[in-house]
Design a protein around this motif. Sequence first.
Motif, PDB file in Angstrom:
ATOM      1  N   SER A 124       0.839  -1.194   0.000  1.00  0.00           N
ATOM      2  CA  SER A 124       0.000   0.000   0.000  1.00  0.00           C
ATOM      3  C   SER A 124       0.871   1.240   0.000  1.00  0.00           C
ATOM      4  CB  SER A 124      -0.899   0.033   1.234  1.00  0.00           C
ATOM      5  OG  SER A 124      -1.663  -1.138   1.308  1.00  0.00           O
ATOM      6  N   PHE A 125       0.339   2.269  -0.602  1.00  0.00           N
ATOM      7  CA  PHE A 125       0.996   3.571  -0.653  1.00  0.00           C
ATOM      8  C   PHE A 125       0.089   4.519   0.116  1.00  0.00           C
ATOM      9  CE2 PHE A 125       1.920   7.221  -3.886  1.00  0.00           C
ATOM     10  CZ  PHE A 125       2.555   7.946  -2.907  1.00  0.00           C
ATOM     11  N   TYR A 126       0.594   5.049   1.233  1.00  0.00           N
ATOM     12  CA  TYR A 126      -0.225   5.886   2.117  1.00  0.00           C
ATOM     13  C   TYR A 126       0.242   7.338   2.075  1.00  0.00           C
ATOM     14  CZ  TYR A 126      -1.726   1.476   4.199  1.00  0.00           C
ATOM     15  OH  TYR A 126      -2.241   0.227   4.412  1.00  0.00           O
ATOM     16  N   MET A 127      -0.716   8.233   2.276  1.00  0.00           N
ATOM     17  CA  MET A 127      -0.415   9.658   2.266  1.00  0.00           C
ATOM     18  C   MET A 127      -1.189  10.293   3.412  1.00  0.00           C
ATOM     19  SD  MET A 127      -1.271  12.123  -0.915  1.00  0.00           S
ATOM     20  CE  MET A 127      -0.043  11.413  -2.000  1.00  0.00           C
ATOM     21  N   ASN A 128      -0.527  11.182   4.140  1.00  0.00           N
ATOM     22  CA  ASN A 128      -1.234  11.881   5.217  1.00  0.00           C
ATOM     23  C   ASN A 128      -0.732  13.307   5.304  1.00  0.00           C
ATOM     24  OD1 ASN A 128      -3.110  12.200   7.217  1.00  0.00           O
ATOM     25  ND2 ASN A 128      -1.913  11.193   8.820  1.00  0.00           N
ATOM     26  N   LYS A 129      -1.489  14.139   6.032  1.00  0.00           N
ATOM     27  CA  LYS A 129      -1.070  15.529   6.145  1.00  0.00           C
ATOM     28  C   LYS A 129      -0.132  15.753   7.316  1.00  0.00           C
ATOM     29  CE  LYS A 129      -5.589  16.576   8.143  1.00  0.00           C
ATOM     30  NZ  LYS A 129      -6.804  17.393   8.027  1.00  0.00           N
ATOM     31  N   THR A 130       0.010  14.767   8.181  1.00  0.00           N
ATOM     32  CA  THR A 130       0.978  14.894   9.275  1.00  0.00           C
ATOM     33  C   THR A 130       2.009  13.786   9.151  1.00  0.00           C
ATOM     34  OG1 THR A 130      -0.110  13.395  10.800  1.00  0.00           O
ATOM     35  CG2 THR A 130      -0.905  15.667  10.775  1.00  0.00           C
ATOM     36  N   ARG A 131       2.972  13.824  10.073  1.00  0.00           N
ATOM     37  CA  ARG A 131       4.063  12.858   9.995  1.00  0.00           C
ATOM     38  C   ARG A 131       3.649  11.437  10.350  1.00  0.00           C
ATOM     39  NH1 ARG A 131       9.114  13.833   9.053  1.00  0.00           N
ATOM     40  NH2 ARG A 131       9.669  15.997   8.744  1.00  0.00           N
ATOM     41  N   PHE A 132       2.457  11.280  10.921  1.00  0.00           N
ATOM     42  CA  PHE A 132       1.991   9.927  11.212  1.00  0.00           C
ATOM     43  C   PHE A 132       1.289   9.385   9.991  1.00  0.00           C
ATOM     44  CE2 PHE A 132       2.382  11.816  15.395  1.00  0.00           C
ATOM     45  CZ  PHE A 132       3.176  10.863  16.002  1.00  0.00           C
ATOM     46  N   VAL A 133       1.864   8.370   9.391  1.00  0.00           N
ATOM     47  CA  VAL A 133       1.318   7.851   8.136  1.00  0.00           C
ATOM     48  C   VAL A 133       1.214   6.337   8.252  1.00  0.00           C
ATOM     49  CG1 VAL A 133       1.519   7.866   5.637  1.00  0.00           C
ATOM     50  CG2 VAL A 133       2.679   9.625   6.969  1.00  0.00           C
ATOM     51  N   ASP A 134       0.013   5.817   8.229  1.00  0.00           N
ATOM     52  CA  ASP A 134      -0.168   4.365   8.112  1.00  0.00           C
ATOM     53  C   ASP A 134      -1.628   4.085   7.776  1.00  0.00           C
ATOM     54  OD1 ASP A 134      -1.646   4.366  10.533  1.00  0.00           O
ATOM     55  OD2 ASP A 134       0.169   4.089  11.711  1.00  0.00           O
ATOM     56  N   PHE A 135      -2.077   2.848   7.945  1.00  0.00           N
ATOM     57  CA  PHE A 135      -3.433   2.512   7.502  1.00  0.00           C
ATOM     58  C   PHE A 135      -4.498   3.214   8.316  1.00  0.00           C
ATOM     59  CE2 PHE A 135      -4.365  -0.368  10.958  1.00  0.00           C
ATOM     60  CZ  PHE A 135      -3.106  -0.757  11.369  1.00  0.00           C
ATOM     61  N   GLN A 136      -4.148   3.682   9.512  1.00  0.00           N
ATOM     62  CA  GLN A 136      -5.132   4.426  10.302  1.00  0.00           C
ATOM     63  C   GLN A 136      -5.043   5.915  10.047  1.00  0.00           C
ATOM     64  OE1 GLN A 136      -4.246   2.813  14.333  1.00  0.00           O
ATOM     65  NE2 GLN A 136      -6.418   2.309  14.292  1.00  0.00           N
ATOM     66  N   TRP A 137      -3.855   6.402   9.826  1.00  0.00           N
ATOM     67  CA  TRP A 137      -3.637   7.841   9.696  1.00  0.00           C
ATOM     68  C   TRP A 137      -3.298   8.130   8.249  1.00  0.00           C
ATOM     69  CZ3 TRP A 137      -5.343   9.938  13.920  1.00  0.00           C
ATOM     70  CH2 TRP A 137      -5.264   9.222  15.114  1.00  0.00           C
ATOM     71  N   LYS A 138      -4.297   8.541   7.485  1.00  0.00           N
ATOM     72  CA  LYS A 138      -4.060   8.761   6.068  1.00  0.00           C
ATOM     73  C   LYS A 138      -5.137   9.659   5.508  1.00  0.00           C
ATOM     74  CE  LYS A 138      -6.917   4.869   4.907  1.00  0.00           C
ATOM     75  NZ  LYS A 138      -7.077   3.472   4.644  1.00  0.00           N
TER      76      LYS A 138
END
Lengths: 614, 234
Positions: free
Chosen positions: B163-177
């Motif tokens: 998976s390729f994840y993107m988030n607006k903060t530094r926490f990036v994973d399947f929950q934070w995206k």
Amino acid sequence: MGCNDDRFLDREPTDVLSDDQLWSDNSLILSLLADLYDRIPEYQSTQNWWNFADFDQAFGSSYSDYWRHKNNKWDYSEWTVAWYDYYTLIREVNLFIQKAGFYLNDNTIKARYIAEGRFIRAAIYFEMVKRVGGVPLITEPLSYDFSGDPSYLRTPRSKEHEIYDFVLNELDDILDDLPNDIEIKSRATQGLVLAMGCRVALYAGSIARYGVNTPEVTLVGGEVGIEVSKADTYYQKALLLAETLLDASKYGYSLYQENQEDLSANFADVFLKKANNREVLFVKDFKLQSGKTVNFTVENQPWSGAEDLEGGRMNPSLNLVQSFELLDNSFQTFQTKDAAGGYLFFDSPEKMFEGRDARLKGTVLVPGTKFKGKDLDIWAGYVLADGSVITGDTYGQRKVLPGRDVEEQVVGIDGPINGLEFSAQTGFYCRKYLDPATGSGQRGLKSEVWWIRYRLAEVYLNAAEAAFELGKVSIAAEYINVVRRRAGFTIDLSESDMSFDRIVHERKVELAFEGHLLWDMKRWRLAHKVWNGETVPLTNKPWKADEVSNRVYGLWPYKYYNPGDENDGKYLFKQVLPNEVTGCDYFRLGNYYSNISDDVLSKNPLLVKNPNQL
Amino acid sequence: MMKVFQSIIWSGILALLFVCCEYDNYSEPGSLLQGNLVFNGEPIHISNNSVEFELWEPGWQKSAPIYVSVNQDGAYSASLFDATYKLIIPEHQGPFRCVNNAVTNSDTIIVEVNGNKNFNIEVEPYYMIRNVGFDVIGREVTATFGLEQVITDEDARSVEKVSFYMNKTRFVDFQWKVADVSIDGEDIEDMTSISMTLTVPDIVPSQNYVFTRIGVKIEGREDMLFSGVEKISL
């Protein structure tokens, strides 16, 4: 002149009953027994509505419960056994059984009391094995000899299947010592023992069958996990017990079908009517003005008609509401817009929910319906022609609409208003178990609606599931259809309609808010798939057993404001994620069997830890 | 008279305050143990809050571990008393397996803590994510990377999905995206060269950067393996 030392010191206590006194008085024995029944552990019930908001079926519209929708994972200690409380209770039950055998003389009376003690003990062990898997099996009251070293009292955990087998054997054993009496609802009866055995065997069977999907969730010692080869035996047992109980000529139980005019009201009455209710097998009962009443209606009554200064807490989710089928056995999620992207308009919000499974309106209060004869007032505001929204932030707030010059109500008294407790933040209130009696919503009165632990519809669904798992698909369809016909379905499910998804779905809608969800999802090993912690939109496949559903969604009605337009004053709907829902339920593999605390492990080194935990 | 009594009581309390014992009988744990989960010295990245390990200090009457959480970049730290600890990573933690420790001849690692200490925990991941690159064209971000299978013995596991994840903060994973895209393991044609594209969604309030990383779900392992978090300027 001294006093006689022996006689002075050796006195009967005036505040404690001796064993001799207690066991010679039937009403004292009964009150002792009642206390033991009362302490059988429970997770979700009408005495703690908030636990219904722990999953995807309901929202907790109360300031102190929003956190339930912000959590991103469950602790491994969630749903665990309160070790010392449970074993204290088991000790008391063991003592009850031992003393009943010692003090009682009449063989029939003695046999019934002992059987009831063993029933309660079996029920506690079932509650324990559901939570943590195999536990130390203690069937005698243990005594410490004060030698300074209590380590001889340590007992290791039994295998998971050994606890299930213990419970099943106990139930088999006590069956004949109990009365076969449909009027007895709060004590053990033959019918109850069969119903409980059926559920227990079904759980064991599905853990054996579906445990292969999570090979990590096992322990080499068998404390957790049941070999797949045992599955069929358990399913056969479950089916046999169910079929025995469903023989109405012997036991007399049948589904509640007193109101054929209004099937939704009939379904609601299953939980409310105590008289002539042949469906109910076992309850926790309440009685007005007895000190033992239930607060559920006070806590969850619709705010617009509340009899006290609270209500509206438990809001069923759109996830659940959209799971109820159309009456032609097909599934359809709620359409709020037409193909061109314009809103669909409804004369009354209730129209949106028409033509579905009667259990929908028997379980959920949808907008546009009544409770206690009063109209609900659930609408989130006015939508104007340009799509903008005028709404308020207090119950039934009044504002001046454009082009008018007097204030009028711009939002329902029941909300929905984000972040405002007691308002229907999903757009729905709960109907199941909500008491329509006048005064039931007053703190000073409360309600005497009982909490049902076993009822016959579940036995039908257990039978359907067991038969389905054994490949007897036509029998499974037969049993599931009995329950569905009562809900208003006129087209039976055929053999080819039957699937695992159907079994899971039927339990979801029939048994919603009855405390089954967590245990069902665990034994099917679906919990880590459905509550997987991933942020995803609301599913449009409510029939699919393993579809992700880990956030609570809502469906809000609005009024359309566009004077002169043909749709002015009509209702439209929007699917929403309530603002307070910020987390996704995340059930990890280590949650399948809750942890045994470090303190307990440290005191008894023979106990092994559950898998996938720290 | 009342006043006198009151002042006597108050001065008594005051006196007590001065003669009381110190706040605590023990000084606080003063030694910082910190380090990283590593494979051949390279840090192992994981999702936020997914991996924890246990530190046991033998010799006490009751035994309960100290739990240490690992950050998403594989780093950990714990304030401890000086002692000899046994470090255990429980079974099924992380996208890796434990390495046999030569000293204990098991997966238990002995850690001597005597003052601050840096200590990296060597583990063996099932895969390593290699050659990660992100290309930006407008609001489209393309990730390219390869997977190297590290464990190839009988314990080898296949890839369930990447998976390729993107988030607006530094926490990036399947929950934070804010956006993600996945490919099932069986649909991957060439493990050494995988490419995935995401469009940056509208972010409120708007920002001209996002954080991205790659996650790998390994068959039969609950915790995912990740690449390091990258800040992408748009």
